[in-house]
Scaffold this active site. Structure first.
Site, short mmCIF file in Angstrom:
data_model
loop_
_atom_site.label_atom_id
_atom_site.label_comp_id
_atom_site.label_asym_id
_atom_site.label_seq_id
_atom_site.Cartn_x
_atom_site.Cartn_y
_atom_site.Cartn_z
N LYS A 124 54.10 37.55 45.52
CA LYS A 124 52.95 36.73 45.13
C LYS A 124 53.36 35.26 45.00
O LYS A 124 54.50 34.98 44.69
CB LYS A 124 52.43 37.20 43.75
CG LYS A 124 51.64 38.48 43.77
CD LYS A 124 51.06 38.78 42.40
CE LYS A 124 50.32 40.10 42.38
NZ LYS A 124 49.14 40.14 43.24
N ARG B 10 47.18 51.10 44.27
CA ARG B 10 46.60 52.28 44.94
C ARG B 10 47.69 53.30 45.27
O ARG B 10 47.43 54.50 45.33
CB ARG B 10 45.80 51.84 46.17
CG ARG B 10 46.59 51.11 47.21
CD ARG B 10 45.72 50.29 48.16
NE ARG B 10 45.22 49.06 47.53
CZ ARG B 10 44.42 48.19 48.13
NH1 ARG B 10 44.03 48.40 49.38
NH2 ARG B 10 44.02 47.11 47.50
#
Ligand code: BES
Ligand code: MN
Ligand code: ZN
Length: 521
Positions: A288, A362
């Site tokens: 990130k 996920r």
């Protein structure tokens, strides 16, 4: 929780540093407020006239009582147009008042909850009792007075002011037991929210997966909850390759936390709550950017909310069975970390091509959803700070809800609206499912560029693992942090605890109703 007492006394006779009165939006003060205003020589009426205060939601007017009554100060808070007032208005108004009272250096604050008066202003078609009003008021003030200050050094004598006591004042003796019950319930729920907020706020060098597991164990030991922790070896045995894949980049061992609360009948199917707990999300090899990366300590909010909810449900002794499942890990880059293009085999047997290591939530939820099926739950609800896209769609004002069971989703939405924790239903279509197919594996963890629908694509991926369980997914990336409200201080919100407690309360009650019917009652 903050000490709370209930009193029935004449309004003018009640001694307190700060007396809070709720005021609907109107042309001029009425009822008890009018009496106080007259005793004070009309400061409220003139504030109305000069439009400095009109009872608009969360407007405030703080007045010194100058000896006209036993209270030292009167704090008037707006709750909006009569008949349009909701429980959420009251919660917010109470939060506004509690925070202002604390900032104004008062140690005690009294909320005046006159029997019948506030209820008349509420929108509900069903009659609201003073108990329900008191519940909203107590809840709003508890939530507003939350502080995460354990790391702050304070010089002696320079401690910030804290409200030490909340008094719920009624004009009726008969209402006292209602008020007591209401504040007891509010305090249990707020403690659940505090628990979630504490965990969300803890930095990741404290709140590791092991720390979450130990916290869960401690809470379970105090309540009628059983707690089991699966370590790396057990996860390997179960074939949780998707969760373990994410954990590979970190030196911190992952943990799979299993909480079981059995308040219902032995053989009743439980409701499973699954909470994403990435204790820090760097993005992994798909790193990130640095701006605001610190906030990714809250990427375990789903897990925190699961823990807070189970604590509250067990304290309330709800007659229902609930399972909490928390896959916990860090998402780190490192020599052993998974890389874009790697293929993982999940517990379900399905293979996953990891095209972006930052879509890690996920991956860990995939195995947790497979594990949930072991409990044959009557519903599975997962909560996850899953996508930045949900902030694009809904801001910090609502969480996204998606799933395979519209009935479940509707119930969750209703519970959320009541709690002031809004859910917005986003679509999940076959086209989205198709876009999760990989060229070389069963699934890929991100869709091809240009597909868009970030939040739905996250949910579509999860759907492949939820199977045929009735399932709803709450994307709480926007509502978990920085969703400032009068009763949500800066930072962690604990969003989801109150919604889930409401929902589980409803489910427990409808369960009881059903079994009573069955027994011919
Ligand atoms: N934890 C983040 C989502 C997030 C973003 C939570 C902002 C809170 C605030 C999640 O793991 C993530 O990185 N999602 C990616 C998915 C993308 C790579 C498909 C995102 O939203 O950018
Ligand atoms: Mn991520
Ligand atoms: Zn994440």
């Amino acid at each position: 929780m903050i000490k709370t007492t209930q009193k029935s006394e004449k309004l003018f006779q009640h001694k307190t540093p700060c007396l809070v009165l709720f005021c609907p939006e109107d042309k001029k003060p009425a009822g008890d407020l009018k009496k106080i205003d007259q005793a004070l020589n009309g400061p409220v009426a003139s504030a109305f006239k000069e439009k400095r205060f009109e009872g608009k939601p969360n407007q405030t007017l703080l007045l010194n009582a100058r000896g006209a009554m036993k209270a030292d100060n009167v704090l008037i808070v707006g709750i909006g147009k009569p008949k349009e007032v909701t429980e959420e208005n009251l919660r917010q108004a109470a939060g506004t008042a509690a925070s202002l009272a604390e900032a104004s250096q008062f140690k005690r604050v009294t909320f005046y909850i006159p029997e019948g008066d506030l209820e008349k202003a509420l929108t509900k078609d069903k009659k609201q009792s003073s108990g329900e009003t008191a519940r909203a008021v107590a809840e709003g003030s508890y939530l507003a007075l939350y502080h995460f200050d354990q790391y702050k050094s304070v010089a002696k004598g320079e401690e910030p002011n804290r409200i030490e006591e909340i008094i719920l004042l009624s004009n009726s003796k008969a209402a006292l037991s209602n008020l007591k019950q209401a504040s007891a319930r509010a305090s249990i729920v707020a403690e659940g929210v505090y628990r979630a907020r504490d965990l969300q706020s803890q930095p990741s060098n404290t709140a590791t997966p092991t720390f979450l597991a130990n916290t869960a164990k401690k809470i379970a030991a105090k309540h009628k909850i059983t707690c089991k922790i699966l370590g790396e070896k057990e996860m390997q045995k179960l074939g949780m390759g998707s969760l373990l894949g994410v954990a590979k980049g970190s030196h911190q061992p992952p943990a799979f936390i299993i909480l079981e609360y059995k308040g219902g009948k032995k053989n009743d199917a439980p409701i499973a709550i699954v909470g994403k707990a990435v204790t820090f999300d760097t993005g992994g090899i798909s790193l990130k950017p640095p701006a605001n990366m610190d906030e990714m300590k809250m990427d375990m909010s789903g897990g925190a909310v699961t823990i807070g909810t189970l604590q509250a449900v067990a304290s309330l002794k709800l007659p229902i069975n609930v399972v909490g499942l928390i896959p916990a890990t860090e998402n780190m880059p490192g020599g052993s970390a998974i890389k874009p293009g790697d293929i993982l085999t999940s517990m379900s047997g399905k293979t996953i091509e990891v095209l972006n290591t930052d879509a890690e939530g996920r991956l860990i939820l995939a195995d947790a959803l497979s594990y949930a099926a072991r409990f044959k739950p009557r519903a599975v609800i997962d909560l996850a700070t899953l996508t930045g896209a949900v902030i694009m769609a809904l801001g910090h004002f609502a969480a996204g809800v998606l799933g395979t069971d519209d009935n479940l989703i509707e119930k969750l939405q209703a519970s959320g609206t009541l709690a002031g924790e809004r859910l917005w239903h986003l679509p999940l279509w076959d086209e989205h499912d198709k876009a999760t197919q990989s060229d070389i594996a069963d699934l890929k963890n991100i869709a091809s560029p240009g597909v868009g629908a970030g939040t739905t694509m996250g949910a579509a991926f999860l759907k492949a693992f939820a199977g045929d369980q009735p399932w709803a997914h709450l994307d709480i990336a926007g509502t978990s942090w920085g969703a400032k409200k009068p009763y949500t201080p800066k930072g962690a919100s604990g969003f989801g605890v109150r919604l889930l407690v409401n929902f589980l309360e409803q489910e427990a009650n409808s369960g009881k109703a059903k079994s009573a019917k069955k027994h011919g009652k």
